[in-house]
Design a protein around this motif. Structure first.
Motif, PDB file in Angstrom:
ATOM      1  N   TYR A 294       0.603  -0.988   0.307  1.00  0.00           N
ATOM      2  CA  TYR A 294      -0.496  -0.115   0.114  1.00  0.00           C
ATOM      3  C   TYR A 294       1.092   1.087   0.282  1.00  0.00           C
ATOM      4  O   TYR A 294       0.522   2.294  -0.786  1.00  0.00           O
ATOM      5  N   PRO A 295       1.764   1.695   0.967  1.00  0.00           N
ATOM      6  CA  PRO A 295       3.047   2.654   0.774  1.00  0.00           C
ATOM      7  C   PRO A 295       3.617   3.151  -0.367  1.00  0.00           C
ATOM      8  O   PRO A 295       3.563   4.055  -0.603  1.00  0.00           O
ATOM      9  N   ARG A 296       3.718   2.116  -1.404  1.00  0.00           N
ATOM     10  CA  ARG A 296       4.298   1.873  -2.280  1.00  0.00           C
ATOM     11  C   ARG A 296       3.144   1.837  -3.595  1.00  0.00           C
ATOM     12  O   ARG A 296       3.233   1.411  -5.579  1.00  0.00           O
ATOM     13  N   ARG A 297       2.012   1.823  -3.859  1.00  0.00           N
ATOM     14  CA  ARG A 297       1.288   1.247  -4.458  1.00  0.00           C
ATOM     15  C   ARG A 297       1.029   2.109  -5.771  1.00  0.00           C
ATOM     16  O   ARG A 297       1.229   1.326  -6.966  1.00  0.00           O
ATOM     17  N   GLN A 298       1.587   3.045  -5.889  1.00  0.00           N
ATOM     18  CA  GLN A 298       1.514   3.919  -7.087  1.00  0.00           C
ATOM     19  C   GLN A 298       2.612   3.404  -7.865  1.00  0.00           C
ATOM     20  O   GLN A 298       2.125   3.474  -9.194  1.00  0.00           O
ATOM     21  N   SER A 299       3.176   3.439  -7.634  1.00  0.00           N
ATOM     22  CA  SER A 299       4.944   3.047  -8.153  1.00  0.00           C
ATOM     23  C   SER A 299       4.503   1.558  -8.575  1.00  0.00           C
ATOM     24  O   SER A 299       5.235   1.325 -10.205  1.00  0.00           O
ATOM     25  N   LEU A 300       4.026   0.891  -8.007  1.00  0.00           N
ATOM     26  CA  LEU A 300       3.533  -0.877  -8.709  1.00  0.00           C
ATOM     27  C   LEU A 300       2.539  -0.796  -9.635  1.00  0.00           C
ATOM     28  O   LEU A 300       2.713  -1.710 -10.846  1.00  0.00           O
ATOM     29  N   SER A 328      -3.523   5.369 -12.320  1.00  0.00           N
ATOM     30  CA  SER A 328      -4.739   6.180 -12.009  1.00  0.00           C
ATOM     31  C   SER A 328      -5.759   5.393 -10.759  1.00  0.00           C
ATOM     32  O   SER A 328      -6.620   6.117 -10.234  1.00  0.00           O
ATOM     33  N   ALA A 329      -5.722   4.207 -10.869  1.00  0.00           N
ATOM     34  CA  ALA A 329      -6.459   3.520  -9.035  1.00  0.00           C
ATOM     35  C   ALA A 329      -5.785   4.132  -8.137  1.00  0.00           C
ATOM     36  O   ALA A 329      -6.839   3.642  -7.432  1.00  0.00           O
ATOM     37  N   ALA A 330      -4.598   4.306  -8.241  1.00  0.00           N
ATOM     38  CA  ALA A 330      -4.019   4.374  -6.655  1.00  0.00           C
ATOM     39  C   ALA A 330      -4.654   5.006  -5.572  1.00  0.00           C
ATOM     40  O   ALA A 330      -4.386   4.357  -4.504  1.00  0.00           O
ATOM     41  N   PRO A 331      -5.027   6.353  -6.016  1.00  0.00           N
ATOM     42  CA  PRO A 331      -5.586   7.375  -5.160  1.00  0.00           C
ATOM     43  C   PRO A 331      -7.181   6.421  -4.556  1.00  0.00           C
ATOM     44  O   PRO A 331      -7.430   6.721  -3.321  1.00  0.00           O
ATOM     45  N   LEU A 332      -7.458   5.538  -5.097  1.00  0.00           N
ATOM     46  CA  LEU A 332      -8.653   4.614  -5.438  1.00  0.00           C
ATOM     47  C   LEU A 332      -8.849   3.775  -3.864  1.00  0.00           C
ATOM     48  O   LEU A 332      -9.938   2.992  -2.969  1.00  0.00           O
ATOM     49  N   LEU A 333      -7.520   3.420  -4.177  1.00  0.00           N
ATOM     50  CA  LEU A 333      -7.798   1.933  -2.877  1.00  0.00           C
ATOM     51  C   LEU A 333      -6.921   2.453  -1.497  1.00  0.00           C
ATOM     52  O   LEU A 333      -6.507   3.803  -0.650  1.00  0.00           O
ATOM     53  N   ASN A 334      -7.039   1.712  -0.320  1.00  0.00           N
ATOM     54  CA  ASN A 334      -7.075   2.031   0.672  1.00  0.00           C
ATOM     55  C   ASN A 334      -6.409   1.231   1.604  1.00  0.00           C
ATOM     56  O   ASN A 334      -6.382  -0.080   1.309  1.00  0.00           O
ATOM     57  N   SER A 335      -6.170   1.406   2.869  1.00  0.00           N
ATOM     58  CA  SER A 335      -4.690   0.645   3.490  1.00  0.00           C
ATOM     59  C   SER A 335      -5.607  -0.366   4.048  1.00  0.00           C
ATOM     60  O   SER A 335      -4.949  -1.637   4.708  1.00  0.00           O
TER      61      SER A 335
END
Length: 339
Positions: A294-300, A328-335
Motif C-alpha cells: 500500500y505505501p508504494r501502490r502508485q509506483s507498483l 490512476s487507480a492508486a488514489p482509490l485504494l485504501n490500507s
C-alpha cells in the motif's frame, strides 16, 4: 506413528525436489497432499502438519548434506539465488497458487509481473523475509482491488452519458437539456485525509469533458479564431482544428478503455477466497499488503502501466488497453484491503 513418519519423509523429499527443479510449492500445500485412508485420523485434525515436514527436512540435510544444500529451503539472496527464483519458476508458482481464483488473463499477468518484481527486489536488498506464497497472495489482493476500482469507474462513466460517440465537445447530450453528469466517486471507504484530493484528481482525469489544457490569455485569440484558409474554407491545419482532433482522440481512447473494462469479467476477489487459494492466512496477507504494498501502490501500478506499453510476445490480450491508465487507480485504494 510410523505412517505419519513415512508421510513426513515423503513430503520433505517432495518439497525439496520441487524446489530443486524450480516447481515451487508451499509447505502447507505439500503436507495437505498426503492424506491417509478414512478412519485412520480421528476428528478434523490435520494428518500431517508443516512442523512434521520441517523436522524430516532437517534429518535429510543431516544424512544427505549435498542434497539438502542444493535444495535448501532457506531464504534466497542475490549472492545465493535458488532455482525457484527464475522468471519461469515464479510464473509457474503464481499460476498454480491463483488457479482457484479464476482470474482474467490480464489480472493473472499483472500478478505475475509484480511478484517477479518484488522477488527481485527481495533478493537485491535482502530487507524482507516474506515467503513467496505471501507475496503472491498479497499481490493478488492488490491487483484485484485495483481492477475492481476501475471497473466501478467504467460503469459510472457509461451510466453518466459521457461516452456518447455523437456528442460534440461543449454540447449537451441528445434529448437532454442538462449537461451530462460528471463521474461521482464514492469516498466513504477512503482515508479522510485523502478523499477530497483523490476525488478531485480522479474526476479531472477520467471526465471525458475535461479539456486538454486551459486556454491562456496569449493563446485565446488563436484558439477561438475561426480556422479559415486563405480561400475561405475550413483550414484543417489551424490551431483550433488540431486541438479539436487531439481532444476527440483522447475521448475516443478513454471510451475504448471504459468499454474494455466494462466487458471484463469481475476482477474483485474477497480476502477469504485468496486465503484459500494461496494457502496463506488472512493476517499475513493483510500485514504484507499494508506494510509493503500500500505505501508504494502508485509506483507498483506505474510499473504495470509501463510494462503494458512494451511489446512482448507473452503479453496478455487487451493488456495494452486495460493497463494503459491503471496507475490512476492508486488514489482509490485504501490500507484496509477492501473496496
Amino acid at each position: 506413528n510410523k505412517l505419519k513418519q513415512s508421510a513426513a519423509l515423503g513430503s520433505a523429499l517432495l518439497f525439496l525436489t520441487a524446489r530443486k527443479l524450480g516447481w515451487a510449492r508451499s509447505l502447507s500445500e505439500v503436507c495437505s497432499s498426503f492424506q491417509p485412508e478414512e478412519g485412520i485420523v480421528k476428528g478434523k485434525e490435520a494428518f500431517l502438519k508443516p512442523k512434521h515436514c520441517s523436522r524430516a527436512m532437517s534429518e535429510i540435510r543431516a544424512l544427505f548434506p549435498h542434497y539438502g544444500r542444493t535444495a535448501d529451503s532457506s531464504p534466497a539472496t542475490s549472492r545465493n539465488p535458488t532455482s525457484i527464483d527464475t522468471a519461469d519458476s515464479i510464473a509457474g508458482f503464481v499460476e498454480h497458487s491463483t488457479r482457484k481464483l479464476e482470474l482474467p488473463p490480464v489480472a493473472l499477468a499483472s500478478i505475475r509481473t509484480l511478484v517477479q518484481h518484488c522477488r527481485k527486489e527481495q533478493l537485491e536488498t535482502e530487507a524482507s523475509t516474506a515467503k513467496l506464497s505471501t507475496i503472491c497472495a498479497s499481490m493478488s489482493l492488490f491487483v484485484c482491488l485495483a481492477g475492481a476500482s476501475l471497473q466501478r469507474l467504467a460503469r459510472q462513466a457509461q451510466n453518466s452519458g459521457n461516452n456518447d460517440p455523437k456528442r460534440k465537445p461543449g454540447t449537451e447530450s441528445a434529448g437532454s437539456s442538462k449537461p451530462a453528469k460528471r463521474i461521482k466517486l464514492e469516498s466513504s471507504d477512503w482515508d479522510a485525509k485523502q478523499s477530497s484530493e483523490e476525488a478531485k484528481l480522479m474526476q479531472n482525469l477520467f471526465d471525458d469533458d475535461t479539456p486538454s489544457h486551459e486556454v491562456t490569455p496569449e493563446h485565446k485569440d488563436i484558439s477561438t479564431a475561426t480556422p479559415l484558409s486563405p480561400s475561405g474554407g475550413f483550414d484543417i491545419f489551424s490551431h483550433s482544428a488540431v486541438e479539436y482532433q487531439e481532444a476527440e482522440k483522447r475521448r475516443y481512447e478513454m471510451r475504448r478503455i471504459w468499454d474494455a473494462w466494462s466487458e471484463q469479467m469481475p476482477w474483485h476477489r474477497n480476502i477469504g477466497r485468496i486465503e484459500q487459494s494461496c494457502g496463506v492466512s488472512r493476517n499475513k496477507v493483510l500485514t504484507f499488503y499494508k506494510k509493503s504494498i500500500y505505501p508504494r501502490r502508485q509506483s507498483l501500478l506505474k510499473l504495470l502501466q509501463d510494462s503494458s506499453s512494451s511489446s512482448s510476445s507473452n503479453a496478455a490480450p487487451l493488456s495494452s488497453i486495460l493497463l494503459k491508465n491503471i496507475a490512476s487507480a492508486a488514489p482509490l485504494l485504501n490500507s484496509n484491503g477492501t473496496l
